[in-house]
Design an enzyme around this catalytic site. Structure first.
Site, PDB file in Angstrom:
ATOM      1  N   LEU A  18       0.824  -1.214   0.000  1.00 47.24           N
ATOM      2  CA  LEU A  18       0.000   0.000   0.000  1.00 47.24           C
ATOM      3  C   LEU A  18       0.855   1.260   0.000  1.00 47.24           C
ATOM      4  O   LEU A  18       0.438   2.305  -0.478  1.00 47.24           O
ATOM      5  CB  LEU A  18      -0.926   0.004   1.221  1.00 47.24           C
ATOM      6  CG  LEU A  18      -1.936  -1.142   1.305  1.00 47.24           C
ATOM      7  CD1 LEU A  18      -2.723  -1.058   2.608  1.00 47.24           C
ATOM      8  CD2 LEU A  18      -2.882  -1.132   0.118  1.00 47.24           C
ATOM      9  N   GLY A  19       2.042   1.158   0.573  1.00 48.45           N
ATOM     10  CA  GLY A  19       2.923   2.312   0.642  1.00 48.45           C
ATOM     11  C   GLY A  19       4.273   1.911   1.194  1.00 48.45           C
ATOM     12  O   GLY A  19       4.393   0.906   1.905  1.00 48.45           O
ATOM     13  N   THR A  45      11.545   3.911   6.608  1.00 49.64           N
ATOM     14  CA  THR A  45      11.702   3.016   7.761  1.00 49.64           C
ATOM     15  C   THR A  45      10.688   1.885   7.808  1.00 49.64           C
ATOM     16  O   THR A  45      10.786   1.021   8.683  1.00 49.64           O
ATOM     17  CB  THR A  45      11.590   3.824   9.067  1.00 49.64           C
ATOM     18  OG1 THR A  45      10.297   4.438   9.115  1.00 49.64           O
ATOM     19  CG2 THR A  45      12.676   4.884   9.150  1.00 49.64           C
ATOM     20  N   ASP A  96       4.804  15.685   9.203  1.00 48.58           N
ATOM     21  CA  ASP A  96       4.922  15.131   7.845  1.00 48.58           C
ATOM     22  C   ASP A  96       3.557  15.109   7.153  1.00 48.58           C
ATOM     23  O   ASP A  96       3.155  14.116   6.548  1.00 48.58           O
ATOM     24  CB  ASP A  96       5.526  13.727   7.889  1.00 48.58           C
ATOM     25  CG  ASP A  96       6.032  13.270   6.515  1.00 48.58           C
ATOM     26  OD1 ASP A  96       6.168  14.137   5.625  1.00 48.58           O
ATOM     27  OD2 ASP A  96       6.274  12.065   6.340  1.00 48.58           O
TER      28      ASP A  96
END
Length: 722
Positions: free
Chosen positions: A19-20, A24, A138
């Site tokens: 999904l992404g 990290t 973020d």
């Protein structure tokens, strides 16, 4: 864990369902082993363990603390057999906001309703973070997930709290996190340009990222863009963001090493209405402020955005301007305040504004509330008439820029070109739909305008009939007064009054002829309107544009496959080149359809309606003048009748009832004549009232017919049978 799957005691996922992915961790689509429920599983890589234990645990602890519908929910924290931590979170089927913005149809930003949904969800999610003392650090479209609610509407949720931390209002931090295009310039300078400085960062740096995200969502583009792109020219990127003039919200470098074009406005190409832009731009200017000391505080940001979200959109179509507007106003504001907002946005002064809805004038008073306005949409707005002479400024769009088609065979360049072109053709499709909708609204609006004037003509004819009856009555009473042998010092004034009544009586047929001429002109105009309206259903421009879009999208999909293959075989290369020729032809047809067909028809309609507008405005002014004249004349007739009645009463008093029997009989006869005269006058007034009631019934029946027609099949209005 096998090579193709991963699992924990309660969850299972495929390593191919990514999904992404970040620096990290990697996020996969997984399932609960017991219930089969879809989840998002965030698996941390070995690099994440180079962070301190405190940093490693921060995201877990923060997600446990947060609980809000606009923040992705944490279900569990589990471990792999290797002791790696795994976050099991809510799965959002719509992907990220970035995925949505990368779809070709959103190349110029989201539609207004969807943008407002993003605005509301992000603001509410950010507010929950503030209430819990959390700074995200973020914020970007890739970290805003999209879920579809039970009502079918989108729900956006903040995610990825790996960079987040708890922070008090006056507390600062010095560590750097975030994605470079969305970084505050102070942070960008340190992390991207490696330039040391002693600056620390407060919670306001989140607002910069929010501002860039909102601009990206509204326009489909980043607000600050060097010619070679943000990641290829980091020095210019920093220069644009750091040196941005106050009040501007974007900076674009169009040529290499060229000047920066600053703008304090959102581009015309975005899908947001001017009404929303008026409220949104000051927010963007306030939070896209490089100087942390001058940047808005969160409280000011929340106050301004909440104010936007609480406003009610009222759709208007200014008929003479041929322009659609959306006015954002609070439901508790007065109609007077609403008219002032309309004046500010349209330039039409309050005293010149007149609103129609479903063909009838809205009976509005200044003290009424906006909540009493009818529900409007872009397809069914209020029609705004203006009694001033302003006219349409021309076409209601600007054509999007189309890049030059690559001359040489290049799989990657051709793919990138078609990706841009598909987005551009989606914009052309919206232009065609806009012109079609505007043509419908123009014809519907002028039909309503004509019907309003037709009703005004009918009312004027009723006034003429009423005046005629009242004049006849007054002249009759005046004659009876003279036959009673009344002689006073007022004889001269009575004679002058009698002459004036005769003159008005002589002019009434002329007034009636003028109104009938107006009605005849309305007949001709409505026939013209009906003929133009009949052409709309046969216009297939929208369908033609859809077909062209599908053909261009198919070529883009082919080029996408060619890009994945890299080097093509001879036959595949020939097909690729043939499709490029077809692509060029399709693009020419798209532009021709807009320019030579849709835009030309729209211009022709504007030319026609300019004539209509001039004629109708002149007619409206004459009818208003006649209405003022007839109202004043009826008031004068009231005074005349009152004076005549008093005169008759005085005559009766002055006559001697003690005279001869013959004189007594004459007085009784005159009394009877006077009573009959008044009864005749009353009868005439009752006839007028009956006629007015019949007209009212006719209007009610036509209204019911219009409402029924609108309910069954909304369409462009047609003139009634004359």
């Amino acid at each position: 864990m096998s090579e193709m799957t991963g699992s924990t005691p309660s969850y299972l996922w495929s390593l191919q369902d990514v999904l992404g992915q970040g620096a990290t961790a990697c996020v996969y689509k997984g399932r609960n082993k017991r219930s089969g429920e879809l989840v998002a599983v965030k698996v941390f890589n070995l690099a994440s363990y180079n962070r301190t234990q405190e940093v490693q645990m921060r995201e877990f602890d923060l997600l446990r603390k947060l609980n809000h519908k606009n923040i992705v929910e944490l279900y569990a924290v589990e471990e792999l057999p290797s002791k790696q931590k795994v976050l099991v979170m809510e799965f959002c089927s719509g992907g990220s906001l970035l995925n949505l913005l990368e779809q070709p149809e959103n190349a110029f930003g989201l539609a207004e309703t969807e943008f407002l949904t993003v605005l509301q969800c992000v603001v509410q999610g950010m507010n929950h973070l503030r209430e819990n003392g959390v700074v995200h650090r973020d914020i970007k479209p890739g970290n805003i997930m999209r879920q579809t609610g039970e009502d079918g509407r989108s729900v956006y949720k903040l995610t990825d709290f790996g960079a987040a931390r708890e922070l008090e209002d006056d507390e600062k931090f010095v560590s750097i996190y975030g994605t470079e295009e969305y970084l505050h310039p102070d942070m960008y300078e340190r992390v991207m340009l490696r330039m040391p400085h002693q600056k620390s960062y407060g919670v306001s740096v989140d607002l910069w990222s929010v501002g860039v995200t909102f601009y990206h969502t509204a326009t489909g583009s980043l607000p600050f863009t060097p010619f070679r792109g943000p990641r290829r020219d980091k020095k210019t990127m920093y220069k644009i963001t750091a040196e941005k003039p106050a009040g501007t919200i974007s900076g674009l470098q169009r040529v290499e090493n060229g000047p920066i074009e600053w703008s304090a406005y959102l581009p015309d190409s975005c899908q947001l209405s001017q009404g929303l832009k008026m409220h949104l731009v000051p927010v963007l200017a306030g939070i896209l402020e490089a100087d942390q000391e001058r940047c808005w505080a969160f409280e000011q940001f929340f106050t301004a955005t909440t104010d936007i979200l609480q406003r009610q959109p009222v759709h208007l179509f200014a008929l003479r301007q041929a322009a659609a507007h959306c006015v954002y106003v609070h439901h508790y504001n007065t109609i007077s305040g609403f008219f002032e907002e309309v004046a500010m946005q349209t330039g039409i002064e309050v005293q010149h504004q007149q609103l129609l809805y479903l063909g009838h004038e809205l009976p509005l008073e200044g003290s009424m509330k906006v909540v009493n306005l009818p529900h409007t949409t872009a397809a069914r707005p209020l029609i705004l008439l203006s009694q001033s002479q302003e006219m349409s400024n021309g076409l209601p769009f600007r054509e999007p820029e189309t890049p030059t088609i690559p001359a040489k065979f290049d799989v990657m360049a051709d793919y990138n070109f078609t990706k841009i072109v598909v987005g551009v053709v989606h914009q052309y499709q919206r232009i065609v739909q806009l012109l079609q909708r505007h043509r419908e609204l123009i014809l519907e609006g002028y039909y309503s305008y004509m019907m309003m004037l037709r009703r005004a003509c009918g009312e004027a004819m009723d006034s003429i009939a009423q005046i005629g009856i009242r004049l006849k009555s007054c002249l009759g009473v005046q004659h009876r007064i003279r036959t009673l042998g009344h002689h006073t010092s007022d004889n001269l004034a009575a004679a002058e009054e009698n002459d004036r009544l005769h003159q008005v009586t002589e002019h009434l047929p002329g007034y009636a002829a003028g109104i009938r001429e107006f009605q005849n002109r309305l007949d001709h105009l409505q026939i013209e309107q009906a003929k133009l309206a009949e052409t709309l259903p046969s216009d297939k421009s929208c369908q033609k544009m859809q077909m062209l879009l599908q053909k261009i999208a198919a070529i883009h999909q082919l080029y996408q496959k060619d890009r994945l293959l890299g080097k093509l075989l001879y036959n595949d290369e020939q097909i690729h080149k043939f499709e490029k020729i077809h692509l060029s032809s399709h693009i020419k047809r798209v532009k021709s359809l807009v320019r030579e067909n849709c835009a030309q028809k729209y211009k022709d309609l504007l030319d026609t309606t300019r004539t209509w507008s001039r004629v109708l405005l002149e007619m409206q002014n004459h009818l208003q003048d006649f209405n003022s004249f007839s109202t004043g004349l009826l008031a004068d007739l009231d005074i005349t009748e009152e004076h005549q009645n008093k005169t008759l009463d005085r005559i009766l008093v002055t006559l001697q009832p003690s005279g001869a029997g013959q004189q007594h009989e004459e007085i009784q006869l005159r009394d009877k004549e006077l009573m009959l005269s008044r009864m005749y006058h009353l009868k005439e007034e009752m006839e007028i009232l009956g006629h007015e009631l019949q007209c009212s019934n006719t209007i009610i029946e036509s209204l019911e017919a219009v409402n029924s027609a609108v309910t069954v099949r909304p369409s462009v209005a047609r003139p009634a049978t004359l």
